[in-house]
Design a protein around this motif. Structure first.
Motif, PDB file in Angstrom:
ATOM      1  N   GLU A 120       0.937  -0.921   0.190  1.00 57.83           N
ATOM      2  CA  GLU A 120       0.411   0.127   0.118  1.00 57.83           C
ATOM      3  C   GLU A 120       0.667   1.733   0.061  1.00 57.83           C
ATOM      4  N   VAL A 121       0.900   2.148  -0.817  1.00 59.00           N
ATOM      5  CA  VAL A 121       1.487   3.277  -1.191  1.00 59.00           C
ATOM      6  C   VAL A 121       0.721   4.573  -0.844  1.00 59.00           C
ATOM      7  N   ALA A 122       1.304   5.474   0.458  1.00 60.25           N
ATOM      8  CA  ALA A 122       0.568   6.676   0.459  1.00 60.25           C
ATOM      9  C   ALA A 122       0.911   7.567   0.807  1.00 60.25           C
ATOM     10  N   PRO A 123       0.294   8.503   0.272  1.00 61.32           N
ATOM     11  CA  PRO A 123       0.652   9.885  -0.235  1.00 61.32           C
ATOM     12  C   PRO A 123       1.064  10.208   1.335  1.00 61.32           C
ATOM     13  N   ASP A 124       2.485  11.334   1.719  1.00 62.57           N
ATOM     14  CA  ASP A 124       2.329  12.208   2.304  1.00 62.57           C
ATOM     15  C   ASP A 124       1.134  12.893   3.282  1.00 62.57           C
ATOM     16  N   ALA A 125       0.652  13.471   2.552  1.00 57.79           N
ATOM     17  CA  ALA A 125       0.035  14.116   2.563  1.00 57.79           C
ATOM     18  C   ALA A 125      -1.560  13.431   3.944  1.00 57.79           C
ATOM     19  N   VAL A 126      -1.733  12.259   3.118  1.00 54.81           N
ATOM     20  CA  VAL A 126      -2.611  12.145   3.878  1.00 54.81           C
ATOM     21  C   VAL A 126      -2.563  11.106   5.246  1.00 54.81           C
ATOM     22  N   ILE A 127      -1.520  11.396   4.577  1.00 60.92           N
ATOM     23  CA  ILE A 127      -0.777  10.883   6.708  1.00 60.92           C
ATOM     24  C   ILE A 127      -0.851  12.072   7.423  1.00 60.92           C
ATOM     25  N   GLU A 128       0.076  12.706   6.906  1.00 61.78           N
ATOM     26  CA  GLU A 128       0.285  13.971   8.013  1.00 61.78           C
ATOM     27  C   GLU A 128      -0.477  14.843   8.308  1.00 61.78           C
ATOM     28  N   GLY A 129      -1.580  14.529   7.869  1.00 66.23           N
ATOM     29  CA  GLY A 129      -2.816  15.718   7.487  1.00 66.23           C
ATOM     30  C   GLY A 129      -3.177  17.094   6.545  1.00 66.23           C
ATOM     31  N   TRP A 130      -4.437  17.298   6.129  1.00 64.56           N
ATOM     32  CA  TRP A 130      -4.679  18.433   4.413  1.00 64.56           C
ATOM     33  C   TRP A 130      -4.219  20.105   5.404  1.00 64.56           C
ATOM     34  N   LEU A 131      -2.683  19.988   5.038  1.00 67.80           N
ATOM     35  CA  LEU A 131      -2.299  21.904   5.745  1.00 67.80           C
ATOM     36  C   LEU A 131      -2.229  22.211   4.700  1.00 67.80           C
ATOM     37  N   PRO A 132      -2.326  24.046   4.825  1.00 64.60           N
ATOM     38  CA  PRO A 132      -2.133  24.820   3.944  1.00 64.60           C
ATOM     39  C   PRO A 132      -0.930  24.227   2.816  1.00 64.60           C
ATOM     40  N   GLY A 133      -1.461  24.205   1.472  1.00 61.68           N
ATOM     41  CA  GLY A 133      -0.213  24.040   0.635  1.00 61.68           C
ATOM     42  C   GLY A 133       0.420  23.119   0.290  1.00 61.68           C
ATOM     43  N   THR A 134      -0.449  22.025   0.942  1.00 65.54           N
ATOM     44  CA  THR A 134      -0.388  20.656   0.912  1.00 65.54           C
ATOM     45  C   THR A 134      -0.161  20.258  -1.074  1.00 65.54           C
ATOM     46  N   LEU A 135       0.392  19.244  -1.168  1.00 65.03           N
ATOM     47  CA  LEU A 135       0.382  18.982  -2.496  1.00 65.03           C
ATOM     48  C   LEU A 135      -0.818  17.794  -3.032  1.00 65.03           C
ATOM     49  N   GLN A 136      -1.901  17.649  -3.712  1.00 59.39           N
ATOM     50  CA  GLN A 136      -2.421  17.498  -3.978  1.00 59.39           C
ATOM     51  C   GLN A 136      -2.040  16.458  -5.517  1.00 59.39           C
ATOM     52  N   VAL A 137      -2.691  14.665  -4.946  1.00 58.32           N
ATOM     53  CA  VAL A 137      -2.282  13.731  -5.766  1.00 58.32           C
ATOM     54  C   VAL A 137      -3.675  13.589  -6.273  1.00 58.32           C
ATOM     55  N   GLU A 138      -3.599  14.218  -7.633  1.00 59.61           N
ATOM     56  CA  GLU A 138      -5.031  13.942  -8.651  1.00 59.61           C
ATOM     57  C   GLU A 138      -5.263  12.633  -9.162  1.00 59.61           C
ATOM     58  N   VAL A 139      -6.364  12.585  -8.810  1.00 58.07           N
ATOM     59  CA  VAL A 139      -7.063  11.152  -9.603  1.00 58.07           C
ATOM     60  C   VAL A 139      -7.926  11.341 -10.311  1.00 58.07           C
ATOM     61  N   PRO A 140      -8.041  10.773 -11.465  1.00 58.81           N
ATOM     62  CA  PRO A 140      -8.976   9.972 -12.134  1.00 58.81           C
ATOM     63  C   PRO A 140     -10.858  10.358 -11.764  1.00 58.81           C
ATOM     64  N   LYS A 141     -11.236  10.866 -12.216  1.00 60.19           N
ATOM     65  CA  LYS A 141     -13.130  10.863 -11.231  1.00 60.19           C
ATOM     66  C   LYS A 141     -13.551   9.254 -10.709  1.00 60.19           C
ATOM     67  N   ARG A 142     -13.095   8.681 -12.109  1.00 63.52           N
ATOM     68  CA  ARG A 142     -13.717   7.417 -11.680  1.00 63.52           C
ATOM     69  C   ARG A 142     -12.769   6.461 -10.579  1.00 63.52           C
ATOM     70  N   THR A 143     -12.131   7.358  -9.817  1.00 63.70           N
ATOM     71  CA  THR A 143     -11.310   6.401  -8.665  1.00 63.70           C
ATOM     72  C   THR A 143     -12.699   6.077  -7.466  1.00 63.70           C
TER      73      THR A 143
END
Length: 515
Positions: free
Chosen positions: A425-448
Motif C-alpha cells: 500500500e502506497v500512501a501520499p504523505d499529505a494524507v498521513i500528516e494531515g491536510w495542511l494549507p499548501g499541501t500538494l494534492q495527488v490528482e486521480v481520475p474521477k472514476r477512482t
C-alpha cells in the motif's frame, strides 16, 4: 523515470518546475518573479551536480538508494487479512507487545479489525502509561508504526465471495497446521514481521507462563555480533512475529543455531535501545529473479542484500524498511508456500486485471509505505503498472470536511500486488500528516472509487449487469498456466486473456469458482 533517486535530484526538480502548472504545485511555479532566480539557482546546482536539499520526511538530503533510513519511503504499517476469529486473536495478542489501540476506531459495518500501534517516544517497556507521540525509538518512525489485522468483507460480503477459494479461514488453518509444533523452522515462518526488543526475556517469560509455543534461534550478523530470534505464531491467523535481540532468552529451553543472518543490520538502527524498533517484513518467493525484476521495474529499487544457500536463496530491499524474500526449493507435499503464492496471484489476476474490477480480500495482506507522491509521479507509477500488465486499486479521499474538499479527485491510497500474491500500500504523505494549507494534492481520475471507512466496498458486487470473468481451470491446468510468465508482465501470474490454459468465459458477478 519514476522512482526514488529523482526526488533528490536538482535536474528532476528543475524539469518539474519548468513544466508544471499552478494546480497542486509549489507556489514557486506560480510566481513569474521568482522563476528566473529559482531557475538560475537550480541550473547552477545541476552544473555542479549537487543534490537538491529536499525536505522529504526528515528534512535531510535524500539519496534513498544509499541511505536506507533517510529515504523518501517511510514505513507505516504491516497488515494481515483475517477471519473473525483471527481478528479476535490479534486483539488478544496485542497485550504481549504492550501495543496501544488506534485512536477513534473506524466504524466496521462490513467487517472487523484489530488496529494497534507501538508505543512511541521513549517506548520503554517499563513505562506504566505509554502514550502516543511523534516518534518511536528512532526519527525514521516519526509517523509511528501500526499492526493491523482486518476482515473487510465488502457490501453484503461480496468481496469475500468474489475472492473464492482458498478462503481466509482455509489459509489460517493451513498456517495453524504448518506451525502447530514450532520445534523446527518451517518455510511458513518466512512470512513474518520482525522487530528488535532488548528485553526479549520478558516476552519469553510471558510465553512460558501462558504455554505459548515458540522457536528460539541464535545467529551471527556480518559484524560478527551474535543475535537471538524468537519466532511465534498467533493462532488462527497468518501472523508470525520474530523478536530479535542481542540478549539471550535465558528461559528458552533450547536455542537452535541458525546458519544465516535473520536481519541485515545497517549502522543507524538503534538496536541497543530499550524500546521496540521495527526491523523488517518478510515474505516467501518461488522465483527470486521475478521479485528483483518487479521491484526494479516498478519502484527503481535494487537489492541491498542477496545470496544463496543450500536449497534456496534470499533477497532484501529497502522500501522504507527492509523487505525480505526467501525462496526454498526443498519443500514437499502439495500445499507449500509456492502453492499459496500461485493461488493468491490467480485471484488478483482474475479479479483485478487492471485499475478496474474487484479488489480481492487478499489485498488486505500488505505493508504500507508513505512517500511524497505528486500527480506526475503517481501517473508515472500507474503507467509502469499498466505497461507491465499489473492490476492495482487506487482510492480517492472520501472523508475530509466539505470546506476542505478539492475540485479534483484526490488520492488516498494505491494498492499494488506483489509477486507471491501479497500487496504493498502506497500512501501520499499529505494524507498521513494531515491536510495542511499548501499541501500538494495527488490528482486521480474521477472514476477512482472512494475509500470506505466502513469496509463496505461495492466494487465486487453485482451492479445489475453480470460481469464476465474467466472460469477457473482445474488444478493441473491452473498450475501449468501460472508457472509460465506472460510476456510483458512482471508478476508471475495468470496468462493473458486469449492464451491457452483452460477455462471458458462465463457470466458471473465476480464470483470466483473454487479450484
Amino acid at each position: 523515470t519514476w522512482g526514488l533517486k529523482p526526488f533528490g535530484s536538482a535536474r528532476f526538480l528543475f524539469s518539474k518546475l519548468s513544466k508544471s502548472s499552478c494546480t497542486g504545485k509549489p507556489v514557486l511555479c506560480c510566481c513569474p518573479c521568482a522563476m528566473p532566480l529559482v531557475g538560475l539557482f537550480l541550473c547552477l546546482l545541476c552544473l555542479a551536480d549537487v543534490p537538491f536539499p529536499t525536505e522529504g520526511f526528515r528534512g535531510k538530503n535524500i539519496d534513498a538508494r544509499h541511505a536506507p533510513y533517510t529515504s523518501v519511503w517511510a514505513p507505516y504499517k504491516s497488515v494481515w487479512a483475517a477471519s473473525t476469529q483471527g481478528v479476535a486473536n490479534a486483539a488478544a495478542w496485542a497485550t504481549y507487545f504492550r501495543l496501544l489501540e488506534d485512536e477513534a476506531p473506524e466504524p466496521d459495518i462490513c467487517g472487523a479489525a484489530a488496529r494497534y500501534h507501538f508505543c512511541s517516544s521513549n517506548n520503554s517497556w517499563f513505562e506504566e502509561n505509554c502514550t502516543d507521540g511523534p516518534e518511536l525509538v528512532h526519527p525514521h518512525y516519526a509517523l509511528g508504526f501500526r499492526l493491523h489485522t482486518v476482515l473487510a468483507t465488502g457490501a453484503d460480503g461480496a468481496r469475500v465471495t468474489a475472492s473464492g477459494s482458498p478462503t481466509i479461514e482455509e489459509v489460517e488453518a493451513l498456517f495453524d497446521e504448518q506451525l502447530s509444533d514450532m520445534s523446527q523452522y518451517s518455510p511458513w515462518m518466512d512470512h513474518h514481521f520482525a522487530f528488535y526488543f532488548k528485553h526479549i526475556d520478558k516476552l519469553v517469560d510471558d510465553f512460558e507462563r501462558d504455554g505459548v509455543r515458540y522457536l528460539a534461534l541464535s545467529w551471527t550478523a556480518a559484524t560478527g555480533k551474535v543475535y537471538y530470534s524468537v519466532l511465534v505464531h498467533v493462532p488462527h491467523t497468518q501472523t508470525v512475529y520474530e523478536i530479535i535481540s542481542r540478549s539471550r532468552p535465558l528461559r528458552a529451553a533450547h536455542v537452535q543455531p541458525w546458519p544465516l543472518e535473520r536481519h541485515f543490520f545497517i549502522a543507524d538502527e538503534p538496536v541497543e535501545s530499550d524500546g521496540i524498533f521495527p526491523l523488517h517484513i518478510s515474505r516467501t518467493a518461488r522465483n527470486i529473479s521475478k521479485v528483483i525484476e518487479f521491484y526494479d521495474g516498478v519502484f527503481d529499487l535494487q537489492p541491498i542484500a542477496q545470496g544463496q544457500f543450500d536449497g534456496g536463496g534470499y533477497v532484501v530491499f529497502n522500501h522504507g524498511m527492509h523487505i525480505q524474500y526467501w525462496q526454498r526449493n526443498d519443500q514437499t507435499g502439495e500445499r507449500t508456500t509456492a502453492w499459496l503464492e500461485r493461488e493468491l496471484e490467480a485471484v488478483t489476476q482474475e479479479l483485478l486485471p487492471s485499475d478496474a474490477g474487484c479488489w480481492p480480500i487478499w489485498g488486505d495482506n500488505h505493508y504500507t509505505v508513505v512517500t511524497p507522491l505528486t500527480t506526475g509521479t503517481y501517473a508515472e507509477l500507474t503507467e509502469r503498472l499498466e505497461v507491465h500488465g499489473i492490476g492495482y486499486r487506487s482510492f480517492q479521499v472520501s472523508d475530509i470536511p466539505p470546506e476542505e474538499m478539492f475540485e479534483v479527485a484526490t488520492l488516498f491510497r494505491i494498492y499494488i500486488p506483489l509477486p507471491g500474491g501479497w500487496y504493498v500500500e502506497v500512501a501520499p504523505d499529505a494524507v498521513i500528516e494531515g491536510w495542511l494549507p499548501g499541501t500538494l494534492q495527488v490528482e486521480v481520475p474521477k472514476r477512482t472509487p472512494m475509500w470506505d471507512r466502513t469496509y463496505c466496498y461495492t466494487d465486487c458486487a453485482c451492479s445489475g449487469t453480470a460481469q464476465t470473468t474467466k472460469a477457473a481451470p482445474r488444478d493441473g491446468e491452473h498450475r501449468s498456466r501460472l508457472e509460465r510468465l506472460t510476456p510483458g508482465r512482471l508478476l508471475e501470474g495468470a496468462a493473458a486473456e486469449g492464451t491457452s490454459g483452460g477455462g471458458s468465459d462465463v457470466a458471473v458477478c465476480f464470483e470466483r469458482q473454487p479450484i
